[in-house]
Design an enzyme around this catalytic site. Structure first.
Site, mmCIF file in Angstrom:
data_model
loop_
_atom_site.group_PDB
_atom_site.id
_atom_site.type_symbol
_atom_site.label_atom_id
_atom_site.label_comp_id
_atom_site.label_asym_id
_atom_site.label_seq_id
_atom_site.Cartn_x
_atom_site.Cartn_y
_atom_site.Cartn_z
ATOM 1 N N PRO A 1 13.345 -17.365 -16.856
ATOM 2 C CA PRO A 1 14.450 -16.895 -17.694
ATOM 3 C C PRO A 1 15.259 -15.817 -16.977
ATOM 4 O O PRO A 1 14.861 -15.330 -15.912
ATOM 5 C CB PRO A 1 13.744 -16.321 -18.919
ATOM 6 C CG PRO A 1 12.401 -15.905 -18.411
ATOM 7 C CD PRO A 1 12.039 -16.882 -17.332
ATOM 8 N N ASP B 1 1.998 12.491 14.274
ATOM 9 C CA ASP B 1 2.509 12.226 12.924
ATOM 10 C C ASP B 1 1.525 11.348 12.158
ATOM 11 O O ASP B 1 0.983 10.374 12.718
ATOM 12 C CB ASP B 1 3.860 11.515 12.986
ATOM 13 C CG ASP B 1 4.995 12.493 13.231
ATOM 14 O OD1 ASP B 1 4.680 13.648 13.576
ATOM 15 O OD2 ASP B 1 6.163 12.116 13.084
ATOM 16 N N ASN C 1 -4.301 -4.414 -29.149
ATOM 17 C CA ASN C 1 -5.567 -5.101 -29.311
ATOM 18 C C ASN C 1 -6.538 -4.300 -30.172
ATOM 19 O O ASN C 1 -7.210 -4.847 -31.037
ATOM 20 C CB ASN C 1 -6.210 -5.351 -27.937
ATOM 21 C CG ASN C 1 -5.508 -6.449 -27.168
ATOM 22 O OD1 ASN C 1 -5.543 -7.605 -27.550
ATOM 23 N ND2 ASN C 1 -4.850 -6.085 -26.075
ATOM 24 N N LEU D 1 10.036 -18.073 -7.385
ATOM 25 C CA LEU D 1 9.472 -18.968 -8.389
ATOM 26 C C LEU D 1 10.527 -19.940 -8.911
ATOM 27 O O LEU D 1 10.260 -21.134 -9.086
ATOM 28 C CB LEU D 1 8.882 -18.148 -9.549
ATOM 29 C CG LEU D 1 7.546 -17.453 -9.270
ATOM 30 C CD1 LEU D 1 7.283 -16.352 -10.297
ATOM 31 C CD2 LEU D 1 6.398 -18.465 -9.275
ATOM 32 N N GLY E 1 -4.688 2.688 -24.671
ATOM 33 C CA GLY E 1 -6.126 2.905 -24.678
ATOM 34 C C GLY E 1 -6.624 3.689 -25.872
ATOM 35 O O GLY E 1 -7.583 4.441 -25.781
ATOM 36 N N ASP F 1 -4.091 13.416 -19.611
ATOM 37 C CA ASP F 1 -4.630 12.103 -19.252
ATOM 38 C C ASP F 1 -6.022 12.235 -18.628
ATOM 39 O O ASP F 1 -6.929 11.466 -18.938
ATOM 40 C CB ASP F 1 -3.669 11.412 -18.280
ATOM 41 C CG ASP F 1 -4.185 10.073 -17.798
ATOM 42 O OD1 ASP F 1 -4.329 9.164 -18.630
ATOM 43 O OD2 ASP F 1 -4.438 9.919 -16.588
ATOM 44 N N GLY G 1 10.785 -24.270 -8.500
ATOM 45 C CA GLY G 1 10.753 -25.212 -9.617
ATOM 46 C C GLY G 1 10.197 -24.671 -10.906
ATOM 47 O O GLY G 1 10.108 -25.404 -11.905
ATOM 48 N N HIS H 1 0.234 0.077 -14.338
ATOM 49 C CA HIS H 1 -0.906 -0.579 -13.695
ATOM 50 C C HIS H 1 -1.049 -0.102 -12.260
ATOM 51 O O HIS H 1 -0.055 0.160 -11.579
ATOM 52 C CB HIS H 1 -0.742 -2.097 -13.717
ATOM 53 C CG HIS H 1 -0.789 -2.668 -15.103
ATOM 54 N ND1 HIS H 1 -0.168 -3.850 -15.440
ATOM 55 C CD2 HIS H 1 -1.371 -2.216 -16.237
ATOM 56 C CE1 HIS H 1 -0.382 -4.096 -16.725
ATOM 57 N NE2 HIS H 1 -1.106 -3.114 -17.222
#
Length: 1079
Positions: A765, A214, A344, A757, A307, A255, A761, A738
């Site tokens: 949100p 396998d 951007n 996280l 892009g 793409d 400390g 990504h």
């Protein structure tokens, strides 16, 4: 996405083709699909009918043995029966339900249980890990606890001795020797073929051979340009539970042919909520928000376009979404979220125009499907884009709600789902494009907090690690690549930040010679040197310490390696997306050894307000002004997503005194620098008062931050959020935009990271929707504690707007230098008189149809285009003796090029050679229009002493008629609607031939009069248009075009015959000298 799973059959094919002979037994297998014919399969693989067999699905299903999806030790009939029972049947695997459609059959390998082993190789940031245990098979249990481990660094290859001593301690004798040889060969193949994961379980090791039973594997798909010859054609199947739809394949193909990024995954075809989101990070956040607000079961798709796709590409993408969306109706109507962060460099108006085209095309279906559209976008030219979207809503009669950067990015989701009211149309900003509008600076005079010294805040623990600052007010950079727009954006940023000198010292572009490129510095023009050689740029600009690499994914590695050879460079930004992971890891290793910081790959870069920005970071000047990036604030952030970095600029500027520095580390699995590299820099800088981290699903880098919080290495307040919380709500695995955004373990999920996280400390949100409020709350606390004191805002210098951008925005107008109405190459496709070139070819317009478009700006009827082609054929050549052909031949034999030789022939065309077409058309039509009888016309021309153009031939006569004239005349009489001028010319011919038999209507004459009949009587032209075409020389154009073919033929003929320089013979020249000089 880089790491993509492959089928077991594909993996075994690669092993068969590339493992050295003798390393293991050849993998024998046969693949079965719903289209397989069993008789053909047996013919291809005779062993199927003679050996015991094993059969199992080959669809990326894990733990097939545990699920009862393996049939062992059966014969061909048993295999066929087992497959038939399951083919196209639903199968549940975890939360996913899918149909079984692909199977793999293999010979059964008899063996003892103790012959089964397990081997796995997987890649990580710092190298590769080899796992081995002598106990493999279905009941292997906890591999991490049982397996022996060999860690290999980047570019390190194991020896057989290493493998034996580290991994094979439980094997003896020949089995140990064979396993060592096999594992070494397997690892070499793993590296050379750019695998990212390879697991074999069980691996059967006997005294005689090694058998691969396998197999599960992933390849780095971005390495195709390197490995295509070795891989062959690879088909990457979708995760189990999700069929690959043709629409997904279409977008994947789109793409692959585009420099932009276009992704589409269908989650639920019947879903009510559809998204069309710009940006990899933004696309994840919109999916998160929809799921958090209860829309997970109705979310139809995941996808992104980013892009800077063209208008046509965006149109195709939007059309695909709308096709899927309007297939079925929903009783409550459907929702389309057209969202995105602050771009951007993408021209928002251009992409929106593509979306608008698709919406207009689907108007009826959108209305019938009760579809509502919610839009939120900002970035270059976004004002025009939003205006266009608002107008299309009114025109189409569908509800379209449009918002810009004054609205939180994901607010439109809660509006669409009825969780918050829809506000009225927002007021426009006081600035646009590259500069503040008149009066806009007055609105910027608000107090800005002043940062106090570090003693006012938490105590920062000094550390030995170098947490240097990357950029400062005098940072100088070299740009690799001819990225003039990005460079101009950097210079405009420098100017608005009141820098003394530009931050761009030079550019490197190997494809041109050394030269200087013109740019603007405020109002004046400056020259920036461009070098062919990077060494020259470095030598002449020793003050530079940053290189911004815009090289493509194919050359970014080599150019970065070259850059690392220059000690002056301390920071490199790699913009390209899709660099193979093995190459990226080598870059990281070399950069770490040299103390160089790499930002990227797959990034827009970073920005330090008031000091320096990388390339297109921060967008255009309107966003820089809007987010106050021309001066430093107190908040520093780090993000993976480049698009989301701009959104963070906006969010932070609205809720605090602004950004001190921000970096997008890049979306690849292995960014050059990590979150912690930048957070520690920020933390140890007394100017930074609070930190913001935007992490995402996939990888474990965020846990370094968790550990730093626990150990008090980070004591400054940090607001953190990891995107991708929706991943756990999908029934099948989804690879987000990504390459690194995919969780391979529970620890890598966004939910687990956010929880860790928070417990450590960080200020976390409840959702991204609340991120701005959380930032504001932490910042306000710093204000109350006196860490930050208000400071007066100073307005920035005004930067002039580029002329081209002002015109794009419709702020100015300029008379064009010249006008054209026959073709347009500006769009996605070349247009001939408004007709796409593809349609010209597909509809078979031919030469005649093409002429009708380019010469007459309309499609002429088929008989007319055939006539045009006949004219070209009969005028193509008239032998080498005529003046035009003679000139062409002489010029060719003088060694001139094709164009020069052709032009020398064309220049002979005039009244005496080739001008008879226009002349005949003019003379005959004028006489006809005056009502002159044919005899009156002939007599009138005789009185004037003028020849009748188009009448007469040196060789042909009534007794020896010109076949060309007969063919054209018969065609015209048969196919033209009416031929009054041709009939008139034939009557004239009767008169002229009665005087002399060679005064016939010649080719020039018949073409000229027939052309006038065509213009006047085809119904395609008005009388005025017809006269204009006659007067401007259109008919003679046929002769010029046709005869050009002949002239080119003579040129090629002379070259082919290798004829030398022509010199005219003396005996063919009559020399007549003046007599008074003869003595």
């Amino acid at each position: 996405m880089s790491a993509k799973a492959i089928r077991e059959a594909t993996g075994k094919t690669l092993l068969n083709n590339h493992l050295p002979s003798g390393a293991s037994a050849t993998c024998r297998f046969a693949s079965v699909t719903e289209d397989t014919k069993w008789s053909d399969l047996v013919q291809q693989h005779p062993w199927l009918s003679t050996e015991k067999l094993v059969v199992k699905p080959d669809q990326l299903i894990k733990r097939r043995g545990k699920l009862g999806l393996i049939k062992v030790g059966t014969d061909l009939a048993g295999v066929q029966s087992w497959v038939d029972e399951r083919m196209n049947k639903d199968q549940q695997v975890g939360k996913a339900v899918g149909k079984l459609r692909n199977f793999i059959i293999e010979p059964f390998v008899p063996h003892d249980q103790d012959a089964e082993a397990y081997v796995c190789i997987y890649s990580h940031r710092h190298g590769d890990t080899l796992l081995f245990t002598h106990e493999g098979g279905v009941d292997i249990g906890d591999v991490d606890a049982k397996a022996l481990k060999l860690e290999l660094g980047i570019d390190e290859r194991p020896t057989e001795a290493q493998i034996k001593d580290t991994l094979l301690v439980h094997l003896k004798g020949s089995r140990k020797e064979k396993a060592a040889v096999f594992i070494k060969a397997l690892y070499n193949l793993y590296v050379d073929l750019y695998f990212t994961y390879l697991e074999i379980n069980p691996l059967v090791i006997t005294d005689n051979d090694i058998y691969i039973l396998d197999l599960a594997a992933k390849l780095d798909a971005t390495a195709e340009f390197l490995c295509k010859a070795k891989w062959g054609d690879i088909n990457y199947p979708p995760p189990f539970g999700r069929d690959a739809l043709p629409e997904e394949a279409f977008i994947a193909d789109l793409d692959s042919k585009s420099g932009a990024s276009l992704k589409l995954t269908i989650l639920n075809e019947k879903g009510r909520i559809w998204t069309m989101v710009a940006g990899g990070g933004a696309s994840v956040i919109y999916s998160d928000t929809i799921c958090e607000l209860g829309g997970a079961s109705e979310l139809a798709n995941y996808g992104e376009y980013s892009g800077a796709p063209s208008e046509q590409q965006t149109y195709e993408y939007a059309k695909t979404i709308l096709t899927l969306m309007t297939k079925e109706k929903h009783p409550d109507g459907k929702i389309l979220i057209v969202g995105g962060g602050i771009a951007n460099f993408t021209n928002v108006a251009a992409t929106f125009k593509g979306i608008v085209r698709a919406l207009q095309e689907y108007q009826t279906k959108l209305i019938e499907g009760k579809i509502s559209i919610y839009v939120r976008r900002a970035g270059p030219n976004y004002q025009e884009g939003l205006r266009v979207m608002r107008e299309v809503g009114k025109t189409l009669g569908i509800p379209v709600f449009v918002f810009g950067n004054e609205t939180h990015m994901t607010a439109i989701v809660s509006m669409a789902l009825g969780k918050r009211p829809i506000p009225k149309e927002p007021t426009a900003e006081s600035h646009t494009a590259n500069f503040l509008l008149p009066g806009g600076q007055n609105t910027a005079q608000s107090p800005r907090p002043e940062r106090k010294s570090e003693s006012s805040g938490p105590t920062v623990t000094p550390v030995a690690k170098d947490t240097k600052q990357l950029f400062h007010k005098n940072t100088k950079a070299i740009i690799w690549g001819m990225q003039t727009r990005a460079v101009q954006g950097m210079l405009d940023f420098d100017f608005v930040c009141s820098r003394a000198e530009p931050s761009v010292a030079a550019m490197v572009y190997p494809f041109t010679g050394d030269h200087k490129q013109k740019f603007y510095w405020g109002h004046k023009e400056i020259l920036v040197p461009v070098y062919k050689s990077m060494a020259d740029a470095m030598k002449k600009h020793p003050e530079t310490d940053v290189l911004i690499n815009f090289a493509s994914l194919r050359s970014a590695y080599d150019s970065t390696i070259e850059t690392l050879g220059f000690p002056q460079i301390r920071t490199i930004a790699i913009i390209a997306e899709g660099i193979p992971e093995n190459m990226t890891r080598i870059l990281i290793k070399k950069a770490t050894e040299l103390g160089v910081s790499i930002i990227g790959p797959a990034t827009v870069g970073g920005i330090k307000p008031g000091c320096f920005k990388i390339g297109n970071t921060g967008g255009m000047m309107d966003n820089i002004l809007h987010s106050k990036l021309y001066r430093p604030g107190s908040v520093a952030y780090v993000s993976r997503s480049g698009g989301m970095s701009n959104e963070l600029n906006n969010l932070i500027s609205h809720n605090t005194d602004g950004v001190y520095e921000g970096v997008a580390i890049g979306g690849d699995r292995y960014p050059g620098t990590t979150f912690m590299d930048h957070l520690l820099r920020y933390h140890d800088n007394p100017e930074v008062k609070m930190l913001v981290l935007l992490g995402e699903v996939g990888g474990v880098e965020e846990y370094e931050v968790v550990e730093a919080l626990k150990t008090k290495r980070i004591v400054k307040p940090i607001v953190a959020w990891c995107i991708g919380t929706c991943a756990g709500m999908f029934s099948s695995e989804v690879q987000f935009g990504h390459a690194g955004a995919c969780a391979n373990a529970e620890r890598e999920t966004a939910v687990s990271k956010n929880k860790a996280l928070s417990q450590a400390g960080a200020h976390v949100p409840s959702s991204f929707d609340e991120l701005g409020e959380e930032v504001k709350k932490v910042y306000q606390k710093l204000l109350q504690e006196g860490v930050i004191v208000p400071k007066e805002e100073v307005p920035p210098p005004t930067v002039p707007m580029d002329f081209s951008w002002a015109r794009e925005l419709g702020l100015i107008r300029k008379p064009a230098s010249f006008m054209t109405s026959i073709s347009d190459e500006r769009g996605q496709e070349l247009l001939y008189a408004g007709m796409p070139i593809s349609a010209v070819l597909e509809q078979g317009l031919g030469i005649g149809g093409t002429l009708s478009l380019l010469w007459f700006q309309r499609r002429l009827p088929p008989y007319a285009t055939t006539f045009l082609e006949m004219c070209l054929m009969v005028t193509a050549d008239h032998g080498p003796a005529v003046s035009g052909a003679h000139n062409t031949i002489v010029c060719t034999r003088a060694g001139k090029d094709l164009v020069s030789s052709l032009v020398s022939g064309l220049l002979t065309i005039g009244d005496r050679f080739g001008g008879a077409l226009d002349g005949a058309a003019r003379q005959f039509s004028e006489a006809f229009d005056k009502g002159l009888l044919p005899m009156e016309f002939v007599n009138d021309m005789r009185k004037k002493g003028q020849l009748i153009m188009g009448i007469g031939h040196r060789v042909k006569s009534l007794n020896n008629p010109d076949k060309r004239v007969e063919i054209i005349k018969n065609f015209v009489k048969k196919d033209f609607p009416t031929t009054p001028l041709l009939d008139y010319a034939l009557e004239v011919e009767k008169i002229t031939t009665s005087k002399k038999p060679n005064l016939i209507l010649n080719v020039d004459g018949v073409i000229g009069v027939a052309f006038v009949d065509l213009l006047r009587n085809s119904g395609s032209f008005t009388r005025e248009e017809a006269e204009e075409y006659i007067n401007i020389g259109t008919i003679n154009g046929l002769f010029v075009l046709g005869r050009s073919m002949g002239f080119i033929g003579h040129y090629l003929d002379q070259k082919r015959l290798k004829q030398g320089l022509y010199r005219h013979p003396w005996d063919d020249i009559s020399y007549v000298m003046p007599e008074h000089y003869s003595s």
